[in-house]
Enzyme design. Structure first.
Site, mmCIF file in Angstrom:
data_model
loop_
_atom_site.group_PDB
_atom_site.id
_atom_site.type_symbol
_atom_site.label_atom_id
_atom_site.label_comp_id
_atom_site.label_asym_id
_atom_site.label_seq_id
_atom_site.Cartn_x
_atom_site.Cartn_y
_atom_site.Cartn_z
ATOM 1 C CG ASN A 21 12.786 -69.468 -61.382
ATOM 2 O OD1 ASN A 21 12.484 -70.342 -62.181
ATOM 3 N ND2 ASN A 21 12.750 -68.186 -61.648
ATOM 4 N N GLY A 23 15.911 -74.336 -58.164
ATOM 5 C CA GLY A 23 15.843 -75.710 -57.674
ATOM 6 C C GLY A 23 14.979 -76.582 -58.575
ATOM 7 C CB ALA A 150 16.435 -70.450 -62.927
ATOM 8 C CE LYS A 238 27.459 -63.507 -59.203
ATOM 9 N NZ LYS A 238 26.662 -64.633 -59.664
ATOM 10 C CD GLN A 332 23.916 -62.751 -52.549
ATOM 11 O OE1 GLN A 332 23.358 -62.851 -53.624
ATOM 12 N NE2 GLN A 332 24.577 -63.736 -51.982
#
Lengths: 378, 378
Positions: A21, A23, A150, A238, A332
């Site tokens: 998405n 890229g 994106a 963050k 993550q």
């Protein structure tokens, strides 16, 4: 006529590595700019679908019309072999393989921009993604990061971003047209271990002006800075703060409490950067899109925030949410928190980061969300 | 026994002037603290309902149980006459009348805290509300500001705030127990025109420690700073930025665009403070709750933001919205924008504040919302 007034005979060829998405979106805007600046760039932009190689998920590709000068090249090695500017935009976990694959097959004078947010933190060290790319390939690589979504950019909804690029001294063209020769310093301010090959004189310089022309669009406003550490670490830490904000809101507090947590999270982020990268960090970086703006967006709509809010609402652990809602996929924010805390503990300074420490405690079930305000007591 | 070790024989009596939503909420939390610190404060907190005097709207009073030591005193003059700490918490437009009414009827050594956000800006000057109160009454007055929503705090939902108080030199008790004698400086760093009467030795000092004890609660975290200018101006200029954010969202842009506008708005705010108050401004102030946190909340849920968003969505002017949606009530952001721009234009520096200028242009119909991104071009 002095050498300096000669026009460069070569133009930069640009390759985007990674066609997810984000890229694809970056390839689109970069291709619009290579067309607009034929004096600097070759019109065609190669995009290499690491999808095929690494089974990146095709369903994430945006449904947008790409300019005809975005040229999909199924061969990664062919896409990069003549490219003087390499844009890395692929999932974190594929970086190692991709770098090993293209090493030795790129122009030694190529320059890179990493659009991959984050850092790799272990007990031993903090490594920026762009540093890893640069050191593995023996080139200089900067970083792009900001409050960017994106799909919005693909649809040309305006936002801004930050590009951190500390132009190597060998690329700073002096007035008589020769390259400078001061030693290049790495992100920590140390003399770099890389024996950089300068961008040849027959190419236009790769500097803030050129990169601004390559990335800036009417719907995508670019700010150039030199602080790659601040930009990279803000984009990673963050994620810890986004977990904290989700916990806060899931517990029943509102926006006013969330802003307090964001504020403290940003202060701990800056403290981290100043403690471990004192030579190169610039406080103004955190006022950029890669700083406050990305923090706000990540703590308001991103994945880490959404699932930690869900966990606190249901009174279950984040691991339980990974099992029941994410089909075992990993968040993550959890690994970032664990890695950063292991680095801080190994140095005996975890107590200087009470919010980061509390997030790890909540993840592990040793700290209760309701006690977050206690961290703020003077 | 030296004088310094004697315990103060007097305790501070606290009065809250203004009993609207926010005044009542502050009276509640302050009264909880006067009870908790009987060594410093008299338990009873006077609250004077300027409602009666000035027809403040009773329907805004929160439905919360007040502690029994909040004592409503219908006589403003009686509430303030023996009070050594005065908390001002009433609508902006009543301040002038209230100050004129109580002038000469308060303790000359009283100290004030203004919970009224904002400043009065004319073509000639910028005057902070707390400065106006202090100069009118001949006392020193600090300011409280932050990302605070009265009803949430009344219900003890946690948030934090900032108190700016630059303890006058005459109140800084030296080690031998006497007052210091250095000249007090005003918010601009100039020697104050006020001939301050020190807080007498028989009272506990009024300083950061005492004010923290008076305002800080487990659900209301207080940070103390000295920069009254930064705190006051951040609380005022954010109204201009909130209008800009509403326009941006109403036009169809998302959070990523909004954070860009907030960021630029904050940079213009800091620039304004540094340009006109260079002696006293501290950049760290903008990292406090009164800075970034209040900015975020104001650009996400407050009145100025909500109605400017509505105006942009409907493609009508803010004045039209005032007529049709606000029954002719005025939006504070419009007057703040007009006042600030008239001050900047009078000094020939309006072009250094492109976002503020654009907001005035949108309000006046001479600038289009869709052109906001152009302001961000390098």
């Amino acid at each position: 006529m002095a050498v300096s007034t000669e026009s460069p005979r070569q133009r930069h060829k640009v390759a985007v590595i990674g066609s997810g998405n984000w890229g694809t979106t970056v390839a689109k805007l970069v291709a619009e700019n290579t067309k607009a600046h034929p004096d600097l760039f070759e019109e065609d932009v190669q995009i290499s679908p690491v999808i095929n190689t690494y089974h990146e998920n095709v369903k994430y590709l945006p449904k947008i019309a790409l300019p005809p000068n975005v040229v999909a090249n199924p061969s990664l090695l062919d896409a990069v072999k003549d490219s003087s500017i390499l844009i890395f935009n692929l999932p974190h976990e594929f970086i190692g393989n991709v770098c090993r694959q293209i090493k030795g097959h790129i122009l030694p004078s190529a320059r890179g921009i990493s659009c991959i947010k984050g850092v790799t933190v272990t007990e031993d060290k903090v490594e920026l993604i762009c540093e890893y790319i640069g050191e593995t390939l023996g080139i200089y690589c900067g970083a792009l990061s900001g409050a960017n979504i994106a799909n919005e950019i693909a649809n040309e909804l305006w936002c801004e971003t930050t590009i951190a690029y500390n132009t190597p001294p060998c690329d700073r063209r002096s007035e008589n047209g020769t390259n400078g020769d001061a030693a290049h310093r790495d992100a920590r301010g140390q003399v770099s271990k890389i024996d950089l090959v300068p961008v040849p004189q027959e190419y236009p310089p790769v500097d803030h002006t050129a990169l601004h022309k390559l990335f800036d669009r009417p719907y995508f406003t670019v700010s150039m800075v030199s602080d790659v550490v601040g930009v990279s670490l803000a984009g990673a830490l963050k994620n810890i703060v986004a977990l904290a904000c989700g916990f806060i809101e899931g517990h029943g507090w509102n926006m006013t409490a969330k802003t307090a947590v964001m504020r403290r999270g940003m202060l701990e982020t800056i403290h981290f950067c100043q403690e471990f990268f004192p030579e190169t960090i610039q406080e103004m970086t955190f006022w950029e899109s890669a700083g406050w703006s990305d923090m706000i967006v990540s703590c308001t709509s991103a994945r880490n925030w959404r699932y930690s809010k869900m966990a606190a609402e249901r009174g279950v652990s984040l691991y339980e949410i990974e099992r029941t809602e994410l089909n075992g996929q990993k968040l993550q924010g959890i690994s970032t928190t664990k890695e950063v805390m292991s680095f801080l503990k190994a140095r005996g300074v975890a107590d200087k980061y009470p919010l980061f420490k509390a997030v790890e405690g909540i993840v592990d079930g040793t700290f209760e969300v309701k006690n977050i305000p206690v961290l703020f007591r003077q």
